[in-house]
Design a protein around this motif. Structure first.
Motif, PDB file in Angstrom:
ATOM      1  N   UNK A 188       0.697  -1.109  -0.122  1.00 22.15           N
ATOM      2  CA  UNK A 188      -0.015  -0.058  -0.060  1.00 22.15           C
ATOM      3  C   UNK A 188       0.832   1.185  -0.055  1.00 22.15           C
ATOM      4  N   UNK A 189       0.237   2.246   0.100  1.00 24.27           N
ATOM      5  CA  UNK A 189       0.684   3.640   0.046  1.00 24.27           C
ATOM      6  C   UNK A 189       1.212   3.922   1.312  1.00 24.27           C
ATOM      7  N   UNK A 190       0.608   3.399   2.450  1.00 27.67           N
ATOM      8  CA  UNK A 190       1.102   3.695   3.758  1.00 27.67           C
ATOM      9  C   UNK A 190       1.337   2.231   4.252  1.00 27.67           C
ATOM     10  N   UNK A 191       2.387   2.124   5.282  1.00 30.97           N
ATOM     11  CA  UNK A 191       2.794   0.944   5.859  1.00 30.97           C
ATOM     12  C   UNK A 191       1.437   0.427   6.808  1.00 30.97           C
ATOM     13  N   UNK A 192       1.283  -0.886   6.647  1.00 32.48           N
ATOM     14  CA  UNK A 192       0.078  -1.388   7.265  1.00 32.48           C
ATOM     15  C   UNK A 192       0.321  -1.288   8.964  1.00 32.48           C
ATOM     16  N   UNK A 193       1.431  -1.456   9.421  1.00 34.97           N
ATOM     17  CA  UNK A 193       1.875  -1.567  10.674  1.00 34.97           C
ATOM     18  C   UNK A 193       1.256  -2.827  11.414  1.00 34.97           C
TER      19      UNK A 193
END
Length: 222
Positions: A188-193
């Protein structure tokens, strides 16, 4: 100045490893692999970093072997497991024989350019889940590499017994900017965490009293 090949995924560990090889005074040739991984974004990051550093970099497309190394959450449509690497479900992220394949190709590259070492970023946090990151594997691969060609090539794994937090500590001492690395197994565009890679990375930053500069969907430790 000796030549070395660095297996460089674009992730946090190999980002640190790449700079360590440079700091050690080597002429670095970075080698990245597209093996059909979900998190192909790491290769984009790898290219950006090597261009900025002005070092040789090659992305090798071996995605044709994806069918041979299936049954992993990293290369298939399986659900990505969440939580820490110590959990048994993280075995779903093992890509069969991946690191033996990558090391073999990197050794071939080293021979072709006259490099005497391959830098490999296995570390202690991977030992519980990934057999091809354990000291016995690295020792065996090094022994084979030293006799497989006319010119011996050694495998250098400076972080083999280090934790993720210790690797980060070393990188911070080198002044590294970890916003230039990508770790998340999701693309994704952001890390999922929430995947194991994100969880371990977030814990490493907490151990060092810092906040990870990457954007996350969540920073909760599971």
């Amino acid at each position: 100045m000796s030549k070395v090949v660095v297996i460089y995924s674009g992730g946090m560990d190999s980002f640190t490893l790449l700079h360590k090889a440079i700091k050690d005074g080597h002429e670095v040739h970075a080698l990245s692999f597209n093996y059909g991984q979900r998190h192909v974004r790491e290769l984009v990051v790898a290219r950006q970093v090597t261009e900025e550093l002005g070092i040789a970099h090659e992305v090798v497309d071996i995605s044709a072997i994806q069918g041979l190394i299936a049954n992993s959450a990293l290369t298939s449509d399986m659900d990505m497991p969440e939580g820490h690497y110590a959990e048994a479900n993280m075995k779903q992220t093992v890509v069969p024989n991946r690191n033996m394949i990558l090391l073999s190709l990197a050794i071939g590259k080293a021979v072709s350019i006259g490099a005497d070492k391959v830098y490999y970023g296995a570390h202690g946090g991977d030992h519980a889940i990934y057999p091809d990151c354990r000291p016995e594997f690295v020792k065996a691969m090094n022994a084979v590499s030293m006799v497989a060609n006319y010119e011996p090539v050694g495998i250098e794994s400076p972080y083999l017994m280090a934790t993720k937090g210790e690797i980060l500590t070393d990188g911070l001492k080198m002044g590294l900017d970890y916003s230039k690395s990508w770790t998340c197994y999701q693309g994704g565009e952001q890390a999922c965490g929430r995947c194991g890679a994100c969880q371990e990375r977030l814990e490493a930053f907490r151990e060092n009293g810092l906040e990870d500069p990457l954007p996350y969907l969540t920073r909760e430790i599971l």
